[in-house]
Design a protein around this motif. Structure first.
Motif, PDB file in Angstrom:
ATOM      1  N   TRP A 157      21.288  14.325 -31.720  1.00 60.32           N
ATOM      2  CA  TRP A 157      22.156  15.352 -32.284  1.00 60.32           C
ATOM      3  C   TRP A 157      21.385  16.344 -33.147  1.00 60.32           C
ATOM      4  CZ3 TRP A 157      22.626  16.265 -37.475  1.00 60.32           C
ATOM      5  CH2 TRP A 157      22.194  15.268 -38.366  1.00 60.32           C
ATOM      6  N   ARG A 158      20.232  15.942 -33.693  1.00 63.37           N
ATOM      7  CA  ARG A 158      19.434  16.835 -34.545  1.00 63.37           C
ATOM      8  C   ARG A 158      18.632  17.857 -33.731  1.00 63.37           C
ATOM      9  NH1 ARG A 158      18.699  11.658 -35.966  1.00 63.37           N
ATOM     10  NH2 ARG A 158      19.367  10.941 -38.022  1.00 63.37           N
ATOM     11  N   ALA A 159      18.323  17.527 -32.503  1.00 60.48           N
ATOM     12  CA  ALA A 159      17.405  18.334 -31.691  1.00 60.48           C
ATOM     13  C   ALA A 159      17.812  19.809 -31.544  1.00 60.48           C
ATOM     14  CB  ALA A 159      17.226  17.683 -30.318  1.00 60.48           C
ATOM     15  N   PRO A 160      19.101  20.129 -31.325  1.00 58.36           N
ATOM     16  CA  PRO A 160      19.455  21.546 -31.171  1.00 58.36           C
ATOM     17  C   PRO A 160      19.102  22.412 -32.384  1.00 58.36           C
ATOM     18  CG  PRO A 160      21.230  20.150 -30.373  1.00 58.36           C
ATOM     19  CD  PRO A 160      20.255  19.244 -31.057  1.00 58.36           C
ATOM     20  N   PHE A 161      19.068  21.832 -33.594  1.00 57.99           N
ATOM     21  CA  PHE A 161      18.756  22.607 -34.792  1.00 57.99           C
ATOM     22  C   PHE A 161      17.333  23.178 -34.735  1.00 57.99           C
ATOM     23  CE2 PHE A 161      22.334  20.101 -36.217  1.00 57.99           C
ATOM     24  CZ  PHE A 161      23.000  20.937 -37.117  1.00 57.99           C
ATOM     25  N   LEU A 162      16.458  22.541 -33.993  1.00 60.87           N
ATOM     26  CA  LEU A 162      15.077  23.011 -33.899  1.00 60.87           C
ATOM     27  C   LEU A 162      14.987  24.380 -33.231  1.00 60.87           C
ATOM     28  CD1 LEU A 162      13.307  19.678 -32.869  1.00 60.87           C
ATOM     29  CD2 LEU A 162      13.519  20.671 -35.154  1.00 60.87           C
ATOM     30  N   LEU A 163      16.022  24.753 -32.480  1.00 58.41           N
ATOM     31  CA  LEU A 163      16.026  26.047 -31.819  1.00 58.41           C
ATOM     32  C   LEU A 163      16.060  27.201 -32.818  1.00 58.41           C
ATOM     33  CD1 LEU A 163      18.477  25.228 -28.886  1.00 58.41           C
ATOM     34  CD2 LEU A 163      16.009  25.519 -28.736  1.00 58.41           C
ATOM     35  N   TYR A 164      16.539  26.931 -34.033  1.00 63.54           N
ATOM     36  CA  TYR A 164      16.523  27.975 -35.065  1.00 63.54           C
ATOM     37  C   TYR A 164      15.094  28.364 -35.445  1.00 63.54           C
ATOM     38  CZ  TYR A 164      21.548  27.296 -35.855  1.00 63.54           C
ATOM     39  OH  TYR A 164      22.916  27.251 -35.711  1.00 63.54           O
ATOM     40  N   GLY A 165      14.123  27.565 -35.022  1.00 60.09           N
ATOM     41  CA  GLY A 165      12.721  27.879 -35.278  1.00 60.09           C
ATOM     42  C   GLY A 165      12.257  29.151 -34.576  1.00 60.09           C
ATOM     43  N   LEU A 166      13.079  29.684 -33.663  1.00 60.65           N
ATOM     44  CA  LEU A 166      12.740  30.956 -33.023  1.00 60.65           C
ATOM     45  C   LEU A 166      12.577  32.065 -34.063  1.00 60.65           C
ATOM     46  CD1 LEU A 166      12.344  32.648 -30.449  1.00 60.65           C
ATOM     47  CD2 LEU A 166      14.828  32.942 -30.351  1.00 60.65           C
ATOM     48  N   ALA A 167      13.240  31.917 -35.209  1.00 61.27           N
ATOM     49  CA  ALA A 167      13.122  32.924 -36.270  1.00 61.27           C
ATOM     50  C   ALA A 167      11.683  33.033 -36.768  1.00 61.27           C
ATOM     51  CB  ALA A 167      14.059  32.577 -37.431  1.00 61.27           C
ATOM     52  N   LEU A 168      10.954  31.923 -36.772  1.00 58.91           N
ATOM     53  CA  LEU A 168       9.547  31.956 -37.191  1.00 58.91           C
ATOM     54  C   LEU A 168       8.712  32.761 -36.197  1.00 58.91           C
ATOM     55  CD1 LEU A 168       7.335  31.045 -39.117  1.00 58.91           C
ATOM     56  CD2 LEU A 168       7.126  28.927 -37.788  1.00 58.91           C
ATOM     57  N   VAL A 169       8.986  32.582 -34.919  1.00 66.32           N
ATOM     58  CA  VAL A 169       8.307  33.369 -33.882  1.00 66.32           C
ATOM     59  C   VAL A 169       8.591  34.860 -34.100  1.00 66.32           C
ATOM     60  CG1 VAL A 169       8.152  33.816 -31.400  1.00 66.32           C
ATOM     61  CG2 VAL A 169       8.449  31.473 -32.237  1.00 66.32           C
ATOM     62  N   CYS A 170       9.841  35.166 -34.438  1.00 68.06           N
ATOM     63  CA  CYS A 170      10.230  36.563 -34.666  1.00 68.06           C
ATOM     64  C   CYS A 170       9.518  37.159 -35.877  1.00 68.06           C
ATOM     65  CB  CYS A 170      11.740  36.661 -34.855  1.00 68.06           C
ATOM     66  SG  CYS A 170      12.692  36.297 -33.352  1.00 68.06           S
ATOM     67  N   LEU A 171       9.297  36.359 -36.911  1.00 69.76           N
ATOM     68  CA  LEU A 171       8.563  36.827 -38.084  1.00 69.76           C
ATOM     69  C   LEU A 171       7.134  37.218 -37.713  1.00 69.76           C
ATOM     70  CD1 LEU A 171       9.836  34.329 -40.793  1.00 69.76           C
ATOM     71  CD2 LEU A 171       9.877  36.823 -41.012  1.00 69.76           C
ATOM     72  N   VAL A 172       6.506  36.392 -36.901  1.00 74.77           N
ATOM     73  CA  VAL A 172       5.134  36.670 -36.464  1.00 74.77           C
ATOM     74  C   VAL A 172       5.095  37.939 -35.607  1.00 74.77           C
ATOM     75  CG1 VAL A 172       3.187  35.829 -35.108  1.00 74.77           C
ATOM     76  CG2 VAL A 172       4.466  34.249 -36.575  1.00 74.77           C
ATOM     77  N   LEU A 173       6.042  38.054 -34.674  1.00 72.80           N
ATOM     78  CA  LEU A 173       6.092  39.223 -33.804  1.00 72.80           C
ATOM     79  C   LEU A 173       6.354  40.501 -34.590  1.00 72.80           C
ATOM     80  CD1 LEU A 173       8.143  37.821 -30.774  1.00 72.80           C
ATOM     81  CD2 LEU A 173       5.683  38.237 -30.890  1.00 72.80           C
ATOM     82  N   THR A 174       7.213  40.401 -35.606  1.00 72.05           N
ATOM     83  CA  THR A 174       7.510  41.564 -36.450  1.00 72.05           C
ATOM     84  C   THR A 174       6.264  42.035 -37.185  1.00 72.05           C
ATOM     85  OG1 THR A 174       9.826  40.887 -36.769  1.00 72.05           O
ATOM     86  CG2 THR A 174       8.900  42.400 -38.400  1.00 72.05           C
ATOM     87  N   ALA A 175       5.525  41.092 -37.742  1.00 70.70           N
ATOM     88  CA  ALA A 175       4.303  41.434 -38.473  1.00 70.70           C
ATOM     89  C   ALA A 175       3.288  42.131 -37.571  1.00 70.70           C
ATOM     90  CB  ALA A 175       3.693  40.168 -39.073  1.00 70.70           C
ATOM     91  N   ILE A 176       3.255  41.745 -36.304  1.00 69.15           N
ATOM     92  CA  ILE A 176       2.266  42.289 -35.371  1.00 69.15           C
ATOM     93  C   ILE A 176       2.683  43.634 -34.785  1.00 69.15           C
ATOM     94  CG2 ILE A 176       1.125  41.899 -33.140  1.00 69.15           C
ATOM     95  CD1 ILE A 176       1.286  38.898 -33.716  1.00 69.15           C
ATOM     96  N   SER A 177       3.973  43.785 -34.450  1.00 71.02           N
ATOM     97  CA  SER A 177       4.373  44.912 -33.593  1.00 71.02           C
ATOM     98  C   SER A 177       5.273  45.973 -34.211  1.00 71.02           C
ATOM     99  CB  SER A 177       5.066  44.357 -32.339  1.00 71.02           C
ATOM    100  OG  SER A 177       6.272  43.705 -32.698  1.00 71.02           O
ATOM    101  N   ILE A 178       5.896  45.702 -35.368  1.00 72.16           N
ATOM    102  CA  ILE A 178       6.787  46.692 -35.988  1.00 72.16           C
ATOM    103  C   ILE A 178       6.041  47.384 -37.127  1.00 72.16           C
ATOM    104  CG2 ILE A 178       9.014  47.139 -37.068  1.00 72.16           C
ATOM    105  CD1 ILE A 178       9.252  46.043 -34.260  1.00 72.16           C
TER     106      ILE A 178
END
Length: 372
Positions: A157-178
């Motif tokens: 039941w805990r596993a789906p919460f890990l999908l919120y980790g996509l926000a960390l990927v977005c932080l990295v992408l923002t720093a690089i490309s925006i």
């Protein structure tokens, strides 16, 4: 001047976080709710983030107009990441509610600031095209997240919460490309400062109605399919299929607008929602469930991206953040209103029937409304 292709992709990935905020838990709702001690209020796990968005959207709108869209996006992404994954460690109605409400607030910040960045870097037809892609990305996120959410919920039941980790990927992408420096903005239609004009008010009302009709499907289908004998993974597959149809219809939407008009496109959206609910009310076999799923996806793709663009077109440089915050509030208000469905004294089929009737009324309202 426009963003690089990589920057555009980054904004589209960030858009996926919008639907994730509630949809991550939808397929595994029946197992996640008891584990968090909120089995009696299971649908609120999906709808409470919408309440948070309503409460905090105007706050993030002011931040956008004050410090800029990019800085606001970074703040919102950090909050989204920490509160999303942190949901694993909260328990009981009070703490779960606080976590989900605050998470929704940061989701509204992500949504408004992301669209504000699009409005800064794109204009005219290119802006409509990117915002249509944004709508596609939101629902493509739904396809991926609902599919993975269903699979992960069967592991733990805990596993789906890990999908919120996509926000960390977005932080990295923002720093690089925006870029940190915002471009020189072009003027857009100026409306009265300090208030919502009539044209924008109509857009916001349609956004509330459209999202209510779309999200009510995500709220009602899990229990309806459970009663029909479908597993959580199978429920995730159908919900992700609806999102896939929304992606394809959002791709077609700009062409429909150019060929017909915004009014006709929105009319078709509400008519599609009505058809989806009406057929879901009687569908019991997999083959028949596919048909309303097609209509449900079309309803979203023809409405929310179009209304998002309409909000930008009715805003000025000075109130862009505030108006996009209003739009975020409208979208999440539509989601939160669906929590009232739990208290209707009818079966799931009855809920679909009521929503189908509302869809018909909305389509008539759009058809009779004077074009802005």
């Amino acid at each position: 001047m426009q963003l690089s292709r990589f920057g555009e992709i980054t904004l589209l990935v960030i858009s996926m976080l919008t639907i994730m905020v509630g949809a991550v838990l939808a397929p595994g709702l029946n197992s996640i709710a008891p584990a968090l001690g909120v089995s009696e209020f299971a649908p609120l796990l999906i709808t409470l983030p919408a309440l948070g968005a309503i409460l905090f959207a105007s706050f993030f709108g002011k931040i956008i107009d004050s410090v800029g869209a990019r800085k606001t996006l970074v703040i919102a992404l950090w909050g989204y990441l920490l509160l999303g994954i942190g949901g694993i460690w909260v328990y009981g109605p009070l703490w779960v509610s606080i976590d989900r409400i605050l998470l929704g607030g940061f989701a509204a910040g992500v949504m408004a600031s992301g669209t504000a960045i699009i409005s800064q870097w794109y204009h005219g037809k290119s802006r409509l095209s990117v915002i249509a892609k944004q709508g596609m990305a939101i629902e493509l996120g739904g396809v991926i997240i609902l599919f993975l959410g269903g699979l992960l919920s069967e592991i733990d039941w805990r596993a789906p919460f890990l999908l919120y980790g996509l926000a960390l990927v977005c932080l990295v992408l923002t720093a690089i490309s925006i870029p940190r420096k915002e471009p020189e903005t072009q003027g857009v239609t100026i409306i009265e400062s300090g208030q919502i004009n009539e044209n924008l008010r109509s857009v916001l009302l349609n956004a509330v109605l459209a999202m209510s009709l779309f999200f009510s499907i995500f709220i009602t289908l899990p229990s309806h399919l459970g009663d029909l004998g479908y597993s959580e993974a199978e429920t995730g597959y159908l919900l992700s299929f609806i999102s896939l149809m929304a992606v394809l219809s959002a791709l077609v939407m700009p062409h429909v607008v150019n060929a017909k008009s915004e009014k006709v496109t929105l009319f078709l959206a509400f008519l599609s929602f009505a058809a989806a609910h009406a057929i879901f009310a009687i569908a019991e076999t997999t083959s028949l469930l596919v048909v309303p799923s097609l209509f449900a996806g079309t309803g979203f793709g023809f409405s929310i991206p179009l209304l998002n663009h309409a909000t930008v077109e009715r805003s000025s440089d000075t109130n862009m953040g505030r108006n996009l915050a209003w739009f975020a509030m409208a979208v999440f208000s539509g989601q939160f209103l669906t929590s009232a469905l739990e208290f209707l004294p009818v079966t799931d089929s009855g809920v679909f029937t009521v929503c189908g009737a509302i869809g018909i009324l909305c389509s008539v309202y759009v058809l009779k409304k004077k074009s802005n």
